[in-house]
Design an enzyme around this catalytic site. Sequence first.
Site, mmCIF file in Angstrom:
data_model
loop_
_atom_site.group_PDB
_atom_site.id
_atom_site.type_symbol
_atom_site.label_atom_id
_atom_site.label_comp_id
_atom_site.label_asym_id
_atom_site.label_seq_id
_atom_site.Cartn_x
_atom_site.Cartn_y
_atom_site.Cartn_z
ATOM 1 N N CYS A 116 0.440 1.419 8.235
ATOM 2 C CA CYS A 116 1.592 0.522 8.053
ATOM 3 C C CYS A 116 2.781 0.874 8.940
ATOM 4 O O CYS A 116 3.669 0.048 9.139
ATOM 5 C CB CYS A 116 2.017 0.506 6.593
ATOM 6 S SG CYS A 116 0.690 0.045 5.492
ATOM 7 N N HIS A 254 9.162 -2.990 6.297
ATOM 8 C CA HIS A 254 7.742 -3.195 5.991
ATOM 9 C C HIS A 254 7.644 -3.915 4.643
ATOM 10 O O HIS A 254 8.311 -3.544 3.677
ATOM 11 C CB HIS A 254 7.067 -1.824 5.931
ATOM 12 C CG HIS A 254 5.655 -1.856 5.473
ATOM 13 N ND1 HIS A 254 4.744 -2.795 5.896
ATOM 14 C CD2 HIS A 254 4.966 -1.036 4.627
ATOM 15 C CE1 HIS A 254 3.574 -2.562 5.317
ATOM 16 N NE2 HIS A 254 3.683 -1.501 4.542
ATOM 17 N N ASN A 284 1.041 -7.155 1.606
ATOM 18 C CA ASN A 284 1.193 -6.053 2.555
ATOM 19 C C ASN A 284 0.143 -6.218 3.663
ATOM 20 O O ASN A 284 -1.041 -5.994 3.438
ATOM 21 C CB ASN A 284 1.006 -4.728 1.811
ATOM 22 C CG ASN A 284 1.144 -3.513 2.712
ATOM 23 O OD1 ASN A 284 1.166 -3.642 3.941
ATOM 24 N ND2 ASN A 284 1.212 -2.348 2.110
HETATM 25 O O1 UT7 Z 1 2.027 0.233 3.006
HETATM 26 C C1 UT7 Z 1 1.870 1.302 2.140
HETATM 27 C C2 UT7 Z 1 0.908 0.896 1.098
HETATM 28 N N1 UT7 Z 1 1.174 1.286 -0.236
HETATM 29 C C3 UT7 Z 1 2.211 0.900 -0.989
HETATM 30 O O2 UT7 Z 1 3.153 0.293 -0.580
HETATM 31 C C4 UT7 Z 1 2.098 1.232 -2.445
HETATM 32 C C5 UT7 Z 1 3.339 1.768 -3.049
HETATM 33 N N2 UT7 Z 1 3.188 1.754 -4.496
HETATM 34 C C6 UT7 Z 1 3.391 0.632 -5.220
HETATM 35 O O3 UT7 Z 1 3.728 -0.409 -4.679
HETATM 36 C C7 UT7 Z 1 3.238 0.706 -6.715
HETATM 37 O O4 UT7 Z 1 3.031 2.056 -7.079
HETATM 38 C C8 UT7 Z 1 2.058 -0.170 -7.253
HETATM 39 C C9 UT7 Z 1 2.422 -1.626 -7.120
HETATM 40 C C10 UT7 Z 1 0.778 0.133 -6.496
HETATM 41 C C11 UT7 Z 1 1.844 0.125 -8.734
HETATM 42 O O5 UT7 Z 1 3.053 -0.129 -9.456
HETATM 43 P P1 UT7 Z 1 3.577 0.931 -10.525
HETATM 44 O O6 UT7 Z 1 4.777 0.361 -11.142
HETATM 45 O O7 UT7 Z 1 3.698 2.247 -9.781
HETATM 46 O O8 UT7 Z 1 2.411 0.921 -11.588
HETATM 47 P P2 UT7 Z 1 1.479 2.146 -12.038
HETATM 48 O O9 UT7 Z 1 0.558 2.544 -10.932
HETATM 49 O O10 UT7 Z 1 2.354 3.211 -12.640
HETATM 50 O O11 UT7 Z 1 0.631 1.469 -13.172
HETATM 51 C C12 UT7 Z 1 1.229 1.015 -14.367
HETATM 52 C C13 UT7 Z 1 0.146 0.409 -15.218
HETATM 53 C C14 UT7 Z 1 -1.094 1.281 -15.365
HETATM 54 O O12 UT7 Z 1 -1.579 1.134 -16.663
HETATM 55 P P3 UT7 Z 1 -1.255 2.267 -17.768
HETATM 56 O O13 UT7 Z 1 -1.813 3.545 -17.220
HETATM 57 O O14 UT7 Z 1 0.236 2.295 -17.900
HETATM 58 O O15 UT7 Z 1 -1.965 1.751 -18.962
HETATM 59 C C15 UT7 Z 1 -2.078 0.663 -14.413
HETATM 60 O O16 UT7 Z 1 -3.418 0.872 -14.798
HETATM 61 O O17 UT7 Z 1 -0.315 -0.814 -14.624
HETATM 62 C C16 UT7 Z 1 -1.729 -0.801 -14.519
HETATM 63 N N3 UT7 Z 1 -2.108 -1.579 -13.342
HETATM 64 C C17 UT7 Z 1 -2.293 -2.901 -13.396
HETATM 65 N N4 UT7 Z 1 -2.215 -3.787 -14.406
HETATM 66 C C18 UT7 Z 1 -2.445 -5.087 -14.125
HETATM 67 C C19 UT7 Z 1 -2.303 -1.148 -12.077
HETATM 68 N N5 UT7 Z 1 -2.612 -2.194 -11.279
HETATM 69 C C20 UT7 Z 1 -2.614 -3.297 -12.088
HETATM 70 C C21 UT7 Z 1 -2.858 -4.659 -11.865
HETATM 71 N N6 UT7 Z 1 -2.756 -5.511 -12.887
HETATM 72 N N7 UT7 Z 1 -3.157 -5.142 -10.629
#
Ligand code: UT7
Length: 339
Positions: A116, A254, A284
């Site tokens: 990225c 980005h 993204n």
């Molecule tokens: O270009 C570089 C590429 N990478 C990035 O930019 C990623 C940077 N990170 C992020 O954007 C965020 O960390 C994410 C969008 C990937 C995740 O958001 P978050 O607020 O950090 O959520 P989390 O990973 O802490 O997950 C919260 C909950 C989890 O459930 P539990 O453990 O609280 O029960 C996940 O299992 O959300 C769940 N979850 C989902 N639920 C519904 C994770 N993905 C999904 C989904 N739909 N797609």
Amino acid sequence: MGVGRAVGIVGTGMSVPERRLTNFDLAQMVDTSDEWIRTRTGIVERRIVRPDQTTSDLATAAAEQALSRADLSPSQVDFVLVATVTPDMIFPSTASLVQHRLGARRAGAADVGVACSGFIYALAMGAQFIATGLYETVLVIGAECMSHLVDWTDRSTCVLFGDGAGAVVLQPVPPGYGLLGIDLGSDGSSADHLKVVDDYPANPQAAKFGRHPYIRMNGNEVFKFAVRIQGEACERVLHRCHLRPAEVDWFIPHQANIRIIDAAAKRLGLPPEKVFVNVHRYGNTSAASIPIALAEADEQGLLRRGDNVLMVGFGAGLTWGAALVRWSQGKEGTGKAYG
Ligand code: UT7
């Protein structure tokens, strides 16, 4: 920016596939919802290539538009740089395929693989060719088919990515315009947080969707890194350019997650009207996201001659790159009109 000639962006272009994959479509594929994706990422839909479309298709179309907007012909291009982690094949480079398809017969060509952050890295590299006097015209393209690397059974990553390409043409510009500052960096100790793996024997679930390498990400760690590094890198670039954040006219980050974009803008004290956002439409697109955003801002006539345009990206490595460009196109205080 140090020694050498001033180098600016004299044309922009973009290309995205026609096919839209909405959050509602994804909710049919994995356990997710439009509400979760919108509130956690800001993404509403993303574009996905047809099976017969490749990264070089998107890159070539974006480059053609950038050359046409710069009123240049392919024969004038000295070098083609393609930032991509989804090349058509391991070799030859996607840049060589694009160079041939454009008819840029005189041009050298190479890929840059920094995920990225790739576009900012390639921009910095391409600018050096011109600053040193080696070349006059360099095409810098960010192009990705991220859908080829997505594990469509992993809801934590498959909702994030999309396909597309953006391109810019670099040429010498009057002193005081163009690329004024750059900050590039890498922290390879965090490589495990975002990588492409191929462990299908250990992951039969994913194998059902085709045996190809796929993305594994520790989203929380990347999120924390992104929020910190984007602010730091931008502050370093502004310091080097002797500019205050208030002097930034456009912030083009980005497009990974609206919460990361908002956090960076807040840290820099930039109001929402200075921040260009299109993550809701494309998701993204990795190395393509900044040049796509730049091309859209340019097409909308938002970028006026003399504007300070601050770009920043982060990604696998973990890496980052920030660049400050003083816009050199159009008349002073006006955008460039495209017919
Ligand atoms: O270009 C570089 C590429 N990478 C990035 O930019 C990623 C940077 N990170 C992020 O954007 C965020 O960390 C994410 C969008 C990937 C995740 O958001 P978050 O607020 O950090 O959520 P989390 O990973 O802490 O997950 C919260 C909950 C989890 O459930 P539990 O453990 O609280 O029960 C996940 O299992 O959300 C769940 N979850 C989902 N639920 C519904 C994770 N993905 C999904 C989904 N739909 N797609």
